[in-house]
Design a protein around this motif. Structure first.
Motif, mmCIF file in Angstrom:
data_model
loop_
_atom_site.group_PDB
_atom_site.id
_atom_site.type_symbol
_atom_site.label_atom_id
_atom_site.label_comp_id
_atom_site.label_asym_id
_atom_site.label_seq_id
_atom_site.Cartn_x
_atom_site.Cartn_y
_atom_site.Cartn_z
ATOM 1 N N GLU A 24 -11.005 -41.089 81.121
ATOM 2 C CA GLU A 24 -9.658 -41.384 81.504
ATOM 3 C C GLU A 24 -9.332 -41.686 83.025
ATOM 4 O O GLU A 24 -8.756 -42.299 83.396
ATOM 5 N N ALA A 28 -8.663 -44.879 85.080
ATOM 6 C CA ALA A 28 -7.651 -45.079 85.954
ATOM 7 C C ALA A 28 -7.983 -45.228 87.535
ATOM 8 O O ALA A 28 -7.149 -45.625 88.434
ATOM 9 N N SER A 97 -4.959 -41.548 80.697
ATOM 10 C CA SER A 97 -5.371 -42.233 82.163
ATOM 11 C C SER A 97 -4.096 -42.257 82.940
ATOM 12 O O SER A 97 -4.312 -42.393 84.152
ATOM 13 N N ALA A 98 -2.891 -42.429 82.346
ATOM 14 C CA ALA A 98 -1.651 -42.809 83.377
ATOM 15 C C ALA A 98 -1.388 -41.631 84.244
ATOM 16 O O ALA A 98 -0.992 -41.681 85.209
ATOM 17 N N TYR A 100 -3.626 -39.790 85.782
ATOM 18 C CA TYR A 100 -4.587 -39.768 86.837
ATOM 19 C C TYR A 100 -4.018 -41.179 87.475
ATOM 20 O O TYR A 100 -4.248 -41.007 88.880
ATOM 21 N N ARG A 101 -3.728 -42.233 87.006
ATOM 22 C CA ARG A 101 -3.158 -43.365 87.712
ATOM 23 C C ARG A 101 -1.972 -42.911 88.702
ATOM 24 O O ARG A 101 -1.945 -43.804 89.740
#
Length: 424
Positions: A24, A28, A97-98, A100-101
């Protein structure tokens, strides 16, 4: 550094989730980062995580260090106060993933640093797909997360939330994917794996899940369970032990103690008699089975007699592998408010229990000499038999499954020779 490095502490579920985290984070676009996936089972586990974070900062002065896992969930402020840490993610946030993004490129403010939501509000475990388990020749699959029980010594429900299960179809899909990547052995993991299915339609059980998995993914050559609570074992699990050779003859039990009064004070749901009856029933179905167990030494109020009862119980059960924890008070748990034993006494009893474990292992290894087994070779140059006995396997390739005969042992692991007749 470049890329994403993951440092993992604790259980097999954490190992599995670390692969999800890595995937993830890379999805990201995270780069030049160290993810530390912590464990909260003991104070020592938390101390080791803090030590690893400081070391990671020394070795990677310009990397972003992101701390997550059970200790980060239960002690977010503790890790947030560390100057080496750039961000703290909760156990739910670490799998998205959001999360880390959303991390900025150049540092975070004090308000942004902690991203830990209320884990008790999480009602479902989303299926997570991974293609491999880094550094392991056996594949771990998460089937369950969280725990509905409240053992008085345990902080983990507050790090993982309430029990929730992965739908059976998603587990089968993940197994197919991992088998396609070359894994021959699969381990089903969870925080309280034997509670599997209570929250799913039709309330399937862990045993039924294992049966279904072996039927629908025949390429699985060996199937194991991680730690189980024997009081929750279901009839399908006993069927597998009796009739399914691909279901491995090794169970690791969450016993925790061997004195009935201490078990009550721990708020465990089994008695000594329950545990012994389960072990005897399993042995009657699968004589080659071996048992491991978690045991806590030095629990609050434990007397000399209670400790000796625990030692005797481990011997009566014929355990082969003991995982001994010196009791560690976890803030916020009922046991932390009970009358504590002197730390020196706790450590002494843990050492004595480990010595008992060494003798039990020695007896197990003695019985293994001269027997024939199929071993799965690991990257370390060692291997495990069907009943999870450790074997030195020099000269054999990782992931190979090889028939061998046991020739001896050194008190820790077995030695072997390849069984040429069986190989042919």
């Amino acid at each position: 550094m470049s890329g994403v490095e993951v440092i993992t502490f604790g259980c097999r579920l954490n190992t599995y989730e670390s692969e999800v985290m890595r995937a993830e984070a890379e999805k990201a676009g995270l780069n030049n980062a160290v993810l530390v996936n912590t464990c909260a089972v003991t104070g020592e586990a938390v101390r080791q995580a803090r030590q690893a974070i400081r070391r990671a900062r020394r070795e990677n002065p310009h990397a972003r260090i992101i701390v997550t896992g059970c200790a980060a969930q239960t002690e977010a402020a503790t890790f947030g106060e560390m100057p080496e840490v750039d961000a703290v993610l909760g156990n739910e946030e670490k799998l998205k993933s959001a999360s880390y993004r959303a991390l900025p490129d150049f540092g975070v403010s004090a308000e942004e640093k902690l991203r830990v939501n209320d884990i008790m509000s999480v009602k479902a475990t989303a299926p997570q797909m991974v293609k491999h388990i880094d550094g392991h020749v056996r594949a771990f699959i998460q089937v369950q997360n969280g725990c509905d029980h409240r053992c008085t010594f345990c902080i983990i429900p507050y790090g993982r939330g309430n029990s929730r299960s992965v739908p059976m179809g998603a587990v089968v899909d993940q197994a197919r994917k991992l088998v396609a990547e070359g894994y021959q052995e699969v381990v089903l993991t969870g925080v309280d794996a034997t509670s599997y299915g209570a929250d799913l339609p039709g309330t399937p059980t862990l045993g039924l899940l294992a049966k279904t998995l072996l039927k629908q993914v025949p390429e699985i050559l060996r199937l194991r369970l991680s730690s189980i609570d024997s009081i929750e074992a279901d009839s399908h699990l006993f069927d597998l032990l009796a009739d399914e050779p691909r279901f491995m003859p090794h169970l690791h039990l969450s016993l925790q103690h061997g004195d009935d009064m201490i078990l009550k004070r721990m708020k465990r749901r089994h008695s000594n008699a329950d545990a012994l009856a389960f072990i005897n029933q399993v042995r009657s179905l699968r004589p080659d089975v071996s048992f491991g167990a978690d045991m806590i030494a030095g629990f609050p109020t434990e007397t000399d007699e209670m400790f000796e009862n625990a030692v005797r119980h481990a011997q009566d059960c014929g355990l082969s592998f003991l995982h001994v924890f010196p009791y560690s008070p976890r803030p916020g748990t009922p046991a932390a408010r009970m009358p504590q034993l002197d730390r020196a006494l706790v450590k002494e009893r843990a050492a004595r229990m480990r010595a008992v474990g060494d003798k039990l292992l020695l007896s197990h290894l003695d019985k293994m000499v001269g027997t024939r087994h199929m071993i799965l070779v690991e990257q370390s140059g060692f291997a495990h038999t069907e009943n999870f006995s450790l074997v030195a396997a020099p000269g054999l390739r990782p992931r190979d499954m090889v028939p061998v005969k046991m020739t001896g042992h050194n008190g820790k692991h077995l030695t072997m020779q390849v069984d040429a007749a069986a190989a042919a």
